[in-house]
Design an enzyme around this catalytic site. Sequence first.
Site, PDB file in Angstrom:
ATOM      1  N   GLU A 340       0.832  -1.195   0.000  1.00  0.00           N
ATOM      2  CA  GLU A 340       0.000   0.000   0.000  1.00  0.00           C
ATOM      3  C   GLU A 340       0.873   1.253   0.000  1.00  0.00           C
ATOM      4  O   GLU A 340       1.729   1.411   0.874  1.00  0.00           O
ATOM      5  CB  GLU A 340      -0.891   0.038   1.238  1.00  0.00           C
ATOM      6  CG  GLU A 340      -1.830  -1.143   1.384  1.00  0.00           C
ATOM      7  CD  GLU A 340      -2.623  -1.082   2.675  1.00  0.00           C
ATOM      8  OE1 GLU A 340      -3.681  -1.715   2.726  1.00  0.00           O
ATOM      9  OE2 GLU A 340      -2.186  -0.406   3.639  1.00  0.00           O
ATOM     10  N   CYS A 341       0.662   2.144  -0.937  1.00  0.00           N
ATOM     11  CA  CYS A 341       1.275   3.458  -0.969  1.00  0.00           C
ATOM     12  C   CYS A 341       2.790   3.370  -0.776  1.00  0.00           C
ATOM     13  O   CYS A 341       3.505   2.928  -1.659  1.00  0.00           O
ATOM     14  CB  CYS A 341       0.618   4.380   0.059  1.00  0.00           C
ATOM     15  SG  CYS A 341       0.896   6.139  -0.276  1.00  0.00           S
ATOM     16  N   GLY A 342       3.323   3.760   0.385  1.00  0.00           N
ATOM     17  CA  GLY A 342       4.759   3.684   0.597  1.00  0.00           C
ATOM     18  C   GLY A 342       5.307   2.286   0.420  1.00  0.00           C
ATOM     19  O   GLY A 342       6.439   2.101  -0.051  1.00  0.00           O
ATOM     20  N   SER A 431      -0.985  -0.835  -4.726  1.00  0.00           N
ATOM     21  CA  SER A 431      -1.743   0.372  -5.079  1.00  0.00           C
ATOM     22  C   SER A 431      -1.380   1.479  -4.109  1.00  0.00           C
ATOM     23  O   SER A 431      -0.862   1.228  -3.018  1.00  0.00           O
ATOM     24  CB  SER A 431      -3.248   0.098  -5.007  1.00  0.00           C
ATOM     25  OG  SER A 431      -3.989   1.286  -5.205  1.00  0.00           O
TER      26      SER A 431
END
Length: 452
Positions: A340-342, A431
């Site tokens: 997720e993200c980072g 994502s």
Amino acid sequence: MPNLAATVASAVPGTRTDAARSLRVPAMLVAAPASGQGKTTVTAALAWLHRRAGRTVRVFKSGPDYLDPSILAAASGAPVHSLDLWMTGAEDAAARLAKAAAEADLILVEGVMGLHDGTPSSADLARHFGLPVLSVIQAGAMAQTFGALAFGLAGYGQPLASMQVLANGVASPRHADMLQESLPAHIGWAGALARDNAASLPERHLGLLAADELPDLNTRLDRLADALAGQPIGALPAAVEIAAAPPLPVLPPLLAGKTIAIARDAAFRFLYPANLDTLQALGARLAFFSPLDDATLPDCDALWLPGGYPELHAARLSANTGMLAALRQAHADSLPILAECGGMMALFETLVDKAGDSHAVAGLLPGTVTMQRRLAALGHQQLALPEGTLRGHTFHYSSAQTPLAPYCHATVPRDGSRGEAVFRQGALTASYTHLYFPSNPLAIAALLSGVR
């Protein structure tokens, strides 16, 4: 859309009503006209003030957030869960509030952005649960306009249970008097906080520094709590009726016997407590590891790389070749990976930090992720995967350039527009979207089991 009708009840502090229906407990929602007014500072100071007086305090955060809750958890001494009428849902929020009401002497809910910002907003949350509102207004550069602003906050939209206001950044006692005198009679005066740089909470591009990055946090909280102790807001607020609600559902042990390895360190720190609780309720064993410091992964059946600040630690992450190799091997072995993200940023071939320096990272995804000066995306997201539909949010300053075609896109619930790209490479799902696991625990179990 959840029912946003207000449920307002008068109450007597510290008394219990019909046990089958509700509990009465001092509670309020701390809001502001905008971000940066001091909501987290005041909420943390109030939690610390009452905690050091021996009271049990439970704090919640309205809307998606990771950083403010770390400060609030340190101040209250308990995990801080999110309440969001869309992302978490009204039933989840009601269950968590009811549990808190059964064990706490005080419940505080910190709002998000401005009181009326967003759909649903912090004001909608206050109305839904009948919570009185404390509005923190940064008043250092205003006088009678303070009263006009408070009047607008209290009167906009459907009625609130009640409102009081706290003036922040006040220059002098005379200034505080002017602000108090400007208030309409139906809005309460909660007091004033003077400017105090020694007590302020530092921040950076995604928000406040986390609690573990502030070694003097307790000293700051003591200064703030002392400043509030003699003010009207320093007393316990009036009790409100918190309706009984069914407890959170018992989950099937779909992850029993499985170990989920979870990245957690200075670079990967964005973890909802409810997500960890959900994994354990599904039967999983949690094994935390540091991509910055560990050379190998724990023995595990799946990996979760949550968001955080890989851009601040990119050189160190890039230098940990043992961990990068372990991540590549896990992917080659078809271990289910959720990033997720980072967490996703660390899996591209190259990460370009804010200074423009390039760093080679794990390379599970082709392409480059680059930090930007401006916010790239913010808001709720809904993700429809074969495993099920999940709710969450996005908040990032980077952009990804990749030849890999997205597997699908999230959607923005506000208008149904296209949201973040979702990438799939083998058993990897990645994502920018941060997922709220309780929104669909069965989908999370399928993702981390590799079942599609």
